[in-house]
Design an enzyme around this catalytic site. Structure first.
Site, short mmCIF file in Angstrom:
data_model
loop_
_atom_site.label_atom_id
_atom_site.label_comp_id
_atom_site.label_asym_id
_atom_site.label_seq_id
_atom_site.Cartn_x
_atom_site.Cartn_y
_atom_site.Cartn_z
N GLY A 29 0.82 -1.21 0.00
CA GLY A 29 0.00 0.00 0.00
C GLY A 29 0.85 1.25 0.00
N ASN A 30 0.21 2.37 0.25
CA ASN A 30 0.95 3.64 0.31
C ASN A 30 0.31 4.51 1.38
OD1 ASN A 30 -1.11 5.50 -1.01
ND2 ASN A 30 -0.89 3.88 -2.55
N ARG A 31 0.92 5.69 1.62
CA ARG A 31 0.52 6.50 2.77
C ARG A 31 -0.59 7.49 2.45
NH1 ARG A 31 5.73 9.10 4.90
NH2 ARG A 31 4.26 10.03 6.35
#
Ligand code: C5P
Length: 232
Positions: A29-31
């Site tokens: 995922g990412n932030r």
């Protein structure tokens, strides 16, 4: 009081960050928090638009800011789900904004069972490239539809930021490109943002910094200007 300059406009906005499953309990995922996309949806609704917000992995308290009678929320998890949901949402939209952070790659194989240390050896995850969603939206564009992309960059300096953004705008074929500088402390997850908006000719059509709602307002100003100059 917000202007009603987007009255009658149908818009589709993606927000958040995709999660690419590895096994039943893990993902890549990412932030991205989804705050900027949620602010874009809320601002559009406040200015009279009817909005489909495609939310990918946005926390409930953040998503709550999009609550408005004119906002319909659809959820998607992975990039593939987001691609399907955005294709649907864009089919009858006048303006499409791709603010979501999409994973460039996904694991080739998704394990049905949780990977464990006992599975043996040091694990490696083989990746395959995800399709570019905004590029396919551009390819399927309805006549007169305006498509806006985002670029999150970590440049050396301001000139490089704009140069990279212009290349991205052309490569993807989007009408407007919103470019923001991100870093460990900036952009993602934070309440504030700073952006430049590139207009259809590649020139800077707007700039804003401050709350994500203030940035959203500047983005819709640039969209509104572009739509009215197209009509004249
Ligand atoms: O190439 P990059 O990921 O920086 O491009 C960002 C823009 O492209 C954003 O608007 C993002 O939503 C979109 N994008 C996409 N599909 C991908 C990757 C990015 O639509 N697979």
């Amino acid at each position: 009081l917000a202007p009603r300059d987007l009255e009658g406009l149908r818009v589709a906005v993606s927000a958040g960050g995709t999660r690419e499953p590895i096994d039943p309990v893990r993902f890549l995922g990412n932030r991205s928090s989804g705050r900027q996309g949620v602010a874009l949806a809320a601002e559009a609704a406040a200015r009279g638009a009817s909005v489909v917000l495609v939310a990918t992995n946005i926390a409930g308290d953040v998503l709550a800011d999009a609550r408005h009678p004119s906002v319909r929320i659809v959820t998607a998890g992975s990039a593939a789900e987001l691609a399907d949901a955005m294709a649907d949402a864009a089919a009858d939209a006048d303006v499409v904004i791709m603010a979501a952070a999409v994973a460039d790659y996904r694991p080739v194989a998704v394990s049905d069972r949780k990977l464990t240390k006992e599975s043996g050896g040091i694990p490696s995850i083989e990746l395959v490239e995800n399709a570019d969603i905004v590029a396919s939206l551009v390819a399927a564009r309805r006549p007169g539809q305006l498509i806006v992309g985002f670029a999150a960059e970590t440049p050396e300096d301001q000139d490089e930021l704009i140069a990279r953004a212009r290349r991205k705008q052309q490569r993807k074929g989007v009408d407007l490109l919103v470019v923001n500088e991100v870093g460990w402390e900036r952009g993602f997850e934070s309440a504030d943002n700073a952006v430049h908006v590139l207009g259809p000719d590649g020139a800077i059509a707007g700039e804003a910094s401050g709350t994500k709602r203030a940035v959203a307002s500047a983005v819709w100003d640039a969209v509104s200007d572009t739509l009215s100059s197209d009509r004249t």
